[in-house]
Write an enzyme that holds these catalytic residues in place. Structure first.
Site, PDB file in Angstrom:
ATOM      1  CE1 TYR A 181      -3.424  -2.793   0.507  1.00 11.39           C
ATOM      2  CE2 TYR A 181      -2.260  -3.283   2.547  1.00 11.39           C
ATOM      3  CZ  TYR A 181      -3.192  -3.623   1.592  1.00 11.39           C
ATOM      4  OH  TYR A 181      -3.897  -4.788   1.708  1.00 11.39           O
TER       5      TYR A 181
ATOM      6  CE1 TYR B 107      -7.585  -6.568   2.477  1.00 12.76           C
ATOM      7  CE2 TYR B 107      -6.585  -7.888   4.216  1.00 12.76           C
ATOM      8  CZ  TYR B 107      -6.534  -7.340   2.951  1.00 12.76           C
ATOM      9  OH  TYR B 107      -5.449  -7.579   2.149  1.00 12.76           O
TER      10      TYR B 107
ATOM     11  CG  ASP C 203     -10.525 -14.278   6.589  1.00 12.03           C
ATOM     12  OD1 ASP C 203      -9.513 -14.817   7.091  1.00 12.03           O
ATOM     13  OD2 ASP C 203     -10.470 -13.278   5.852  1.00 12.03           O
TER      14      ASP C 203
ATOM     15  CE  LYS D 262      -2.876 -11.692   8.530  1.00 17.46           C
ATOM     16  NZ  LYS D 262      -1.971 -10.805   7.833  1.00 17.46           N
TER      17      LYS D 262
HETATM   18  N1  PMP Z   1      -7.986 -12.386   5.628  1.00 16.29           N
HETATM   19  C1  PMP Z   1      -7.632 -11.651   6.682  1.00 16.29           C
HETATM   20  C2  PMP Z   1      -8.570 -11.549   7.841  1.00 16.29           C
HETATM   21  C3  PMP Z   1      -6.402 -11.002   6.732  1.00 16.29           C
HETATM   22  O1  PMP Z   1      -6.074 -10.271   7.797  1.00 16.29           O
HETATM   23  C4  PMP Z   1      -5.535 -11.136   5.627  1.00 16.29           C
HETATM   24  C5  PMP Z   1      -4.176 -10.455   5.600  1.00 16.29           C
HETATM   25  N2  PMP Z   1      -4.030  -9.337   6.341  1.00 16.29           N
HETATM   26  C6  PMP Z   1      -5.936 -11.915   4.539  1.00 16.29           C
HETATM   27  C7  PMP Z   1      -7.159 -12.535   4.572  1.00 16.29           C
HETATM   28  C8  PMP Z   1      -5.038 -12.109   3.359  1.00 16.29           C
HETATM   29  O2  PMP Z   1      -3.916 -12.831   3.686  1.00 16.29           O
HETATM   30  P1  PMP Z   1      -2.573 -12.683   2.844  1.00 16.29           P
HETATM   31  O3  PMP Z   1      -2.113 -11.264   3.030  1.00 16.29           O
HETATM   32  O4  PMP Z   1      -1.641 -13.683   3.426  1.00 16.29           O
HETATM   33  O5  PMP Z   1      -2.900 -12.976   1.428  1.00 16.29           O
END
Ligand code: PMP
Length: 433
Positions: free
Chosen positions: A21, A149, A257, A286
């Site tokens: 970003y 997100y 998620d 993650k």
């Molecule tokens: N879902 C959530 C809740 C996240 O916090 C993130 C990454 N910040 C993602 C999906 C995407 O993961 P990545 O950046 O490893 O592609």
């Protein structure tokens, strides 16, 4: 190639390399980093910083962790990568056995991919293929909540709230999904009638949308309990419990998620345990490899797995080059081994207690709008947006690596952060605001 980062390197970085970003023409300051060991990040000029970010929430047991190092080097000398089509290997099998063991009964079919964003896209595709296979072809949209997100790939973005984020530029290109308001009732609401409050404020609008539009909704996707990048909101588990019941009633798959919340971050192994439910599709990323290598998992029930497999496509339509990467799986397997030893539970509890003690008084600070603490997550919401570069300079001077956004100053410390290191982080927050 090796050696410290020079001014020439930094000039090249500014001119040629995108950071997350950022703008190439107006780049934000970046700090050259040399090493990371345990919870300490060492910058090129020798400055040592306590890591408050866990590298965006993925490191749990320290950088340069001997167990994870060994898993990586052992695997490296055997096979760093091999195609997953037509071949099976021990690292992925051992990792998936642990995932199946750690997740509740009923979640047992695993797809390994290479990032959190892709684990979401996989989850969405699985829901679509499942509904299609069930003959519910009109169930082709997703319901999600505001401020969510779900990654930077197009599928995840289509269920992320792009209206008030910089992602709105892509809105015209994204599949049109359905948004309902995010639950408002806080996790720490102590009202004896909290369930009625959640029912009225949060469940009612959700239920109305599902009742009206369930025939077009394949799945409901959300970040359970803690919304991350969309505003770090922490909601009451009763909403999740009721949402799960309502989804079941209307054949809407519940897709959780847990890319950021999974593997202990909220004090439970999975955030959905706060609500005592089991999702239909679980997305992890993650922290799977303890912050070492990029790996994600999308886990479903046998029923979903079989339905997709026996459907018109005859298979699940997904097969990426780095699926099941043995190196990432070996480290993930070792990392889950550490998780299974169970020390994380006390570590996270102690972090939570210390955060409550040390950040708690900030509730009354004139610049603070709200304070939210759960597990190894501490969020200070300010009344005004911060200047990231300015406040980060103050954090670095105070020996802390913390990177706020908008009006949110937050820490996601590693589970192995010791009390003194944690105090460096909380002091840095207190002194800089
Ligand atoms: N879902 C959530 C809740 C996240 O916090 C993130 C990454 N910040 C993602 C999906 C995407 O993961 P990545 O950046 O490893 O592609």
């Amino acid at each position: 190639m090796s050696g410290p980062v020079t001014q020439e390197d930094l000039d090249f970085d500014r001119a040629h390399i995108w950071h997350p970003y950022t703008s190439l023409t107006k780049p934000l300051k970046v700090y050259p980093v040399e090493r990371a060991e345990g919870c300490i990040i060492t910058l090129s000029d020798g400055t040592k910083l306590v890591d408050g970010m866990a590298s965006w929430w993925c490191v749990q047991h320290g950088y340069n962790n001997p167990i994870l190092n060994k898993a990586a080097t052992d695997q490296l000398s055997k096979m760093s990568h091999i195609m997953f089509g037509g071949l099976a290997h021990k690292p992925s099998i051992e990792l998936c056995k642990k995932l199946v063991e750690l997740t509740p009964a009923g979640l047992e079919c695993v797809l390994l991919a290479d990032s959190g964003s892709i684990s979401i896209d996989v989850g969405l595709k699985m829901a679509l293929q499942y509904q299609n296979s069930k003959g519910r072809k009109d169930k082709s949209k997703f319901l999600t909540i505001r401020h969510g997100y779900h990654g930077d790939a197009f599928g995840g973005l289509s269920v992320s709230d792009t209206t008030n984020s910089m992602h709105h530029i892509f809105q015209g290109f994204l599949p049109k999904n359905i948004f309902c308001k995010a639950p408002e009732t806080r996790f720490d609401n102590q009202d004896p009638n909290v369930e009625q409050i959640v029912e009225e404020i949060d469940v009612k609008p959700f239920k109305e949308i599902i009742e009206k539009r369930h025939e077009e909704i394949a799945g409901f996707i959300l970040e359970p309990i803690v919304q991350g990048a969309g505003g770090l909101r922490v909601s009451h588990p009763y909403f999740l419990k009721r949402a799960s019941e309502i989804c079941k009633k209307y054949d809407v798959l519940l897709i959780l998620d847990e890319v950021a919340t999974g593997l202990g971050r909220t004090g439970k192994l999975f955030a959905f345990e706060h609500a005592n439910i089991v999702p239909d599709i679980l997305c992890l990323g993650k922290s799977l490899t303890g912050g070492y290598l990029t790996l994600s998992a999308t886990i479903t029930s046998r029923e979903i797995g079989n339905e997709i497999s026996d459907g018109p496509a005859g298979c699940f339509m997904h097969g990426q080059t780095y699926m099941g990467n043995p190196l990432a799986c070996a480290v993930g397997n070792a990392n889950l081994g550490i998780i299974m030893e169970g020390k994380w539970k006390n570590q996270v509890k102690q972090i939570e207690t210390q955060l409550l003690e040390e950040l708690g008084p900030l509730k009354d600070h004139p610049k603070v709008a709200d304070l939210r603490i759960l597990g190894a997550i501490g969020i200070v919401q300010l009344k005004e947006n911060v200047n990231v570069e300015e406040i980060q300079k103050k954090f670095v001077a105070a020996g802390a690596w913390i990177r706020p956004f908008r009006n949110l100053v937050y820490i996601y410390p590693q589970y192995t952060t010791n009390p003194e290191e944690l105090t460096v982080l909380t002091n840095a927050i207190k002194s800089s605001i």
